[in-house]
Enzyme design. Structure first.
Site, PDB file in Angstrom:
ATOM      1  N   HIS A  24       0.822  -1.316   0.028  1.00  0.00           N
ATOM      2  CA  HIS A  24       0.026  -0.079  -0.162  1.00  0.00           C
ATOM      3  C   HIS A  24       0.988   1.265   0.151  1.00  0.00           C
ATOM      4  O   HIS A  24       0.748   2.215  -0.840  1.00  0.00           O
ATOM      5  CB  HIS A  24      -0.911   0.044   1.437  1.00  0.00           C
ATOM      6  CG  HIS A  24      -1.645   1.256   1.442  1.00  0.00           C
ATOM      7  ND1 HIS A  24      -3.074   1.238   1.279  1.00  0.00           N
ATOM      8  CD2 HIS A  24      -1.195   2.382   1.927  1.00  0.00           C
ATOM      9  CE1 HIS A  24      -3.466   2.714   1.328  1.00  0.00           C
ATOM     10  NE2 HIS A  24      -2.229   3.198   1.829  1.00  0.00           N
ATOM     11  N   GLU A  25       1.678   1.283   0.995  1.00  0.00           N
ATOM     12  CA  GLU A  25       2.671   2.530   1.010  1.00  0.00           C
ATOM     13  C   GLU A  25       3.676   2.772  -0.470  1.00  0.00           C
ATOM     14  O   GLU A  25       3.990   3.766  -0.517  1.00  0.00           O
ATOM     15  CB  GLU A  25       3.343   2.436   2.376  1.00  0.00           C
ATOM     16  CG  GLU A  25       2.619   2.280   3.730  1.00  0.00           C
ATOM     17  CD  GLU A  25       1.549   3.650   3.770  1.00  0.00           C
ATOM     18  OE1 GLU A  25       1.863   4.452   3.238  1.00  0.00           O
ATOM     19  OE2 GLU A  25       0.753   3.534   4.447  1.00  0.00           O
ATOM     20  N   HIS A  28       2.097   4.975  -2.632  1.00  0.00           N
ATOM     21  CA  HIS A  28       2.203   6.213  -2.377  1.00  0.00           C
ATOM     22  C   HIS A  28       3.565   6.791  -2.770  1.00  0.00           C
ATOM     23  O   HIS A  28       3.814   7.904  -3.209  1.00  0.00           O
ATOM     24  CB  HIS A  28       1.959   6.593  -0.930  1.00  0.00           C
ATOM     25  CG  HIS A  28       0.364   6.373  -0.475  1.00  0.00           C
ATOM     26  ND1 HIS A  28      -0.537   6.974  -1.227  1.00  0.00           N
ATOM     27  CD2 HIS A  28      -0.097   5.718   0.464  1.00  0.00           C
ATOM     28  CE1 HIS A  28      -1.778   6.673  -0.506  1.00  0.00           C
ATOM     29  NE2 HIS A  28      -1.646   5.777   0.483  1.00  0.00           N
TER      30      HIS A  28
END
Length: 434
Positions: A24-25, A28
């Protein structure tokens, strides 16, 4: 041995959880760097740092509590009306908005003025904030396809498990025949356990849903049924009866407590692990997304029952909200099930897929401090800037998301309270699969 397997299952889930958070990170991080935003930190977990290393301008690390993660981007919020940028200490929690405006410029260095998050065009900020949840969606789809097309799922098949000797209304709470009950069409036609129905009234039947619908639509008809019996195709003749059977909804699922008159053959379908093709897998995943959205919308209504399960004598419902601790416990139970290792693996993968799907949907809620809140702020900024351009008014400038901090703290507080409630329920009255 059982205890060891239970612990192993928890560890396997924890590793999968860490991978999901890191993935997920990474969404980003990669998009932020692509658009030139400086990212001082990329961390998996919260609390004390147990390992980290610097690569370029970013510190990569793992923290002690594996319940989340974050990246720190410079300039998440625009400066105040006076244009001042002040660096202050802040909590590193990725899920919370940093300590408002001052934290947005922590670790500001010379030359960063052109590398701030808020200075990027709204569409770029949308991509950066959407990339994290989108990575979870990609992972969820990949994991679901792995199970559906690689392992298969447990479902009813066209193979006969048992033949009912008589016709009994499904609304009656009995399973023994009475003298007044007519003989079932399957029994009269000579159907046997182990037969695999390959055609019904001239229509090939490769799945239970198709076969079930054909039977229901054939009330009162005499139909030929082709079965595969010990490798040989045998044709049977059956007079389909009319019976009171369970009602189906638009998705083909049985509606509890509701019955309709329809065709009845009189056999139980065997269940088995069936691999799905890509088309069926897409339909299955679409249904699961719909179910997940419905479950997310129904969360507030489940709080009273969850409270009663945690602090009262209420039962823990199977569709009750479950947190990371509860999911880890389920992972432990999966490892102790007396089923083939391939099916244990499939259940683990399915559990992680569902977790990633939930992460995607939850983070897309248009509320701060979630990713969806930042996306909503960027979209609103784009709307009002374009509107000002059309109306030939002065550019209103960046939308100051920091002004929504009171709402963000309320949302965060509600989320923390709900998380604690789920945690208590997962410990004192957990959902069990065995």
């Amino acid at each position: 041995m059982t205890t060891l397997m239970f612990i192993l299952g928890i560890v396997v889930f924890a590793v999968g959880l860490l991978v999901s958070i890191a993935w997920h990170e990474l969404g980003h991080l990669s998009t932020a760097k692509m658009f030139g935003i400086r990212v001082p930190q990329y961390m998996v977990g919260f609390g004390p740092t147990i390992w980290s290393r610097h690569k370029g301008e970013t510190e990569y690390g793992i923290k002690a509590i594996p319940f989340g993660g974050y990246i720190r981007m410079i300039g998440m919020f625009p400066p105040g009306a006076d244009g001042r940028l002040e660096a202050r200490s802040t909590s590193p929690w990725r899920g919370m908005i940093e300590d408002a405006r001052s934290a947005a410029f922590e670790e500001l260095q010379p030359g960063d003025e052109k590398r701030l998050f808020y200075t990027r065009k709204p569409w770029k900020r949308v991509i950066v904030m959407f990339a994290g949840p989108f990575m979870n969606l990609i992972l969820a789809v990949a994991l679901f396809l792995t199970v559906l097309m690689g392992f298969g799922v447990q479902q009813q098949t066209t193979t006969v498990s048992s033949v009912s000797p008589c016709v009994i209304s499904q609304s009656e709470n009995r399973d023994t025949c009475e003298k007044s009950d007519p003989r079932s069409p399957a029994e009269a036609a000579g159907m046997k356990a182990g037969d695999r129905i390959v055609a019904f009234d001239g229509v090939r039947t490769d799945d239970w849903g198709t076969l079930s619908d054909l039977i229901r639509d054939s009330a009162g008809k005499a139909v030929p049924i082709v079965v595969d019996r010990d490798g040989q195709e045998v044709t049977l003749q059956a007079d389909i009866a009319t019976n009171l059977v369970a009602k189906k909804d638009s998705d083909g699922l049985y509606v509890e407590g509701e019955y309709v008159k329809a065709g009845f053959l009189g056999f139980s379908a065997a269940t088995g692990v069936v691999k799905q093709d890509f088309g069926d897998s897409v339909v299955w995943m679409t249904d699961r997304v719909g179910d997940a959205v419905d479950s997310l919308a129904a969360l507030p209504s489940k709080v009273p029952a969850l409270w009663d399960a945690a602090f009262g004598d209420g039962p823990r419902e199977q569709d009750s909200p479950m947190g990371v601790v509860g999911a880890a416990r389920v992972g432990g139970e999966i490892a102790t099930l007396d089923i083939p290792a391939s099916q244990q693996m499939a259940m683990f993968v399915m559990l992680l897929a569902g977790f990633n799907l939930s992460l995607f949907l939850f983070n897309m809620l248009p509320l701060l401090p979630l990713d969806g809140g930042h996306i909503a702020g960027a979209l609103w900024e784009s709307l009002r800037r374009n509107l000002a351009r059309v109306l030939r008014r002065p550019d209103p400038g960046p939308f100051d998301v920091a002004k929504l901090m009171p709402v963000a703290y309320v949302v965060a507080g509600v989320f923390v309270c709900f998380t604690l409630l789920v945690l208590v329920a997962d410990v004192v009255n957990p959902i069990r699969i065995s």
